[in-house]
Design an enzyme around this catalytic site. Structure first.
Site: not given
Ligand code: NAP
Length: 358
Positions: A158, A251
């Site tokens: 990710c 993120h």
């Protein structure tokens, strides 16, 4: 047309729940099996996630009453009921490898979030917009292993989603040196503030294994099929720091880049804003705009921008000259959508489009 019968391994966890919500009205895939550990198996899905349903939308009605199956103990029955499984398991890597191989051997297409098979030579690690051609490795995988319908394909970590997509859009300027610091949300560890209270008002400067993944996985993504494996790309070299920050989802990446052919600011913004190589494939999860560049000084923001393109778009902003590199910028992607379940669903859609899953 019959929908593809789909199972979710690890359906009760953070990523599993994201799969459940994203697949609720999917035009091609229908969730018919939810599977998890022996602790959850035998319960209805609703019962199994009681007190730990982390999504904003409610559990889809159809899924609530599905009986949770055990990934290993109910294997013989499950493989008869599905054409494809998404793997969102979190357990010992060797165990996951064996489980994913066992499902694929029985003719099930396995699309995995887990890192267990990311470095298996005949398993493609795919970001559909970046290296869709690596899908050909599945032919070799099937030949090597004597599989007919089964396959294993994985998506990468990710943490790399935003900057790898942006650097690929800038490929013609030959980026060769990259410094990245990722600011990663707690859902990336499968956690919430309730389950990880130490993260309230705190930053932890270490995420086990994440910096290695952030530096190395892009080199396989950018690599080329050579003989019967992927030859890793030599450039750009990436140096990464991965930091856990107190946000729920999303993120962020703070990136500095050196190029062999230094682009202008306008060229960078033009290249990223027009980059969407999948747009003609009409895949259901592909966002209309892949990378959105924000001119405002205070964007992208995790809270405001992580759900852009239903969580499948990448945001970018704060592009400016760097004193030691050429350019620096900020990027953002949703970790459990683009970085996990959504990215895996897009990969499965690509596998269907290319007739690897029928
Ligand atoms: P999680 O919330 O801890 O969920 C783990 C899942 O695995 C649960 O469904 C759990 O079932 C199941 N499980 C655990 N032990 C099992 C066993 N012995 N047999 C069968 N099932 C078992 O983890 P997560 O955050 O969703 O992450 C899942 C995977 O995706 C991990 O490999 C992670 O590295 C990867 N990933 C996560 C993210 C993210 O942003 N979170 C992003 C990319 C990739 P029970 O509920 O029954 O225990």
């Amino acid at each position: 047309m019959r929908k593809i019968r789909t199972g979710i391994l690890g359906a009760t966890g953070m990523v599993g729940q994201r799969f459940i919500t994203l697949l609720a009205n999917h035009p091609w895939f229908e969730v018919v099996v939810v599977a998890a550990s022996p602790t959850s198996s035998g319960k209805s899905y609703q019962e199994a996630v009681k007190g730990r349903w982390y999504m904003n939308s409610p559990i889809p009605e159809k899924i609530k009453k599905l009986k949770v199956r055990a990934v290993e103990n109910d294997f013989t029955q499950v493989v008869k009921e599905v054409d494809m499984v998404f793997s969102a398991l979190d357990l010992d890597k060797e165990k996951i490898k064996q489980i994913e191989i066992a499902y694929a051997r029985e003719g099930v297409a396995v699309v995995s979030n887990n890192s267990a098979h990311r470095w298996t030579e005949d398993v493609p690690m795919i970001m559909p917009e970046i290296n869709p051609h690596h899908i050909k490795l599945v032919d070799l995988q099937r030949k090597n292993r004597g599989w007919d319908k089964g396959l294993i394909a994985v998506k990468p970590n990710c943490s790399i989603q935003s900057y790898v997509t942006i650097l690929t859009a800038l490929k013609k300027y030959k980026p060769h040196k990259v410094s990245v610091t990722s600011l990663q949300s707690i859902s990336g560890a499968g956690k919430t503030f309730q389950t990880w209270p130490e993260m309230v008002d705190n930053v932890i400067p270490f995420i086990g294994g994440e910096e290695e993944k952030s530096e190395k996985e892009p080199l396989k993504i950018w690599g080329e099929i050579f003989g019967n494996k992927i030859k890793l790309s030599a450039k750009p070299k990436i140096s990464a720091r991965c930091i856990r920050v107190p946000t729920t989802n999303g993120h962020m990446a703070v990136v500095s880049v050196k190029f062999s052919k230094i682009p202008s600011k306008e060229q960078i913004i033009h290249s990223v804003s027009n980059f969407n190589p999948l747009k003609n494939l009409n895949l259901p999860s592909s966002p209309v705009k892949l990378i959105k560049y924000f001119e405002e000084d205070n964007r992208p923001q995790t809270g405001l921008d992580r759900y852009l393109g239903k969580g499948m778009s990448i945001s970018m902003g704060r592009l400016s000259e760097d004193l030691f590199f050429d350019w620096k910028f900020i990027a953002l992607s949703h970790n459990t959508i683009r970085g996990a379940a959504g990215g895996a669903i897009l990969l499965a859609e690509l596998l269907c489009k290319k007739e690897y899953i029928i």
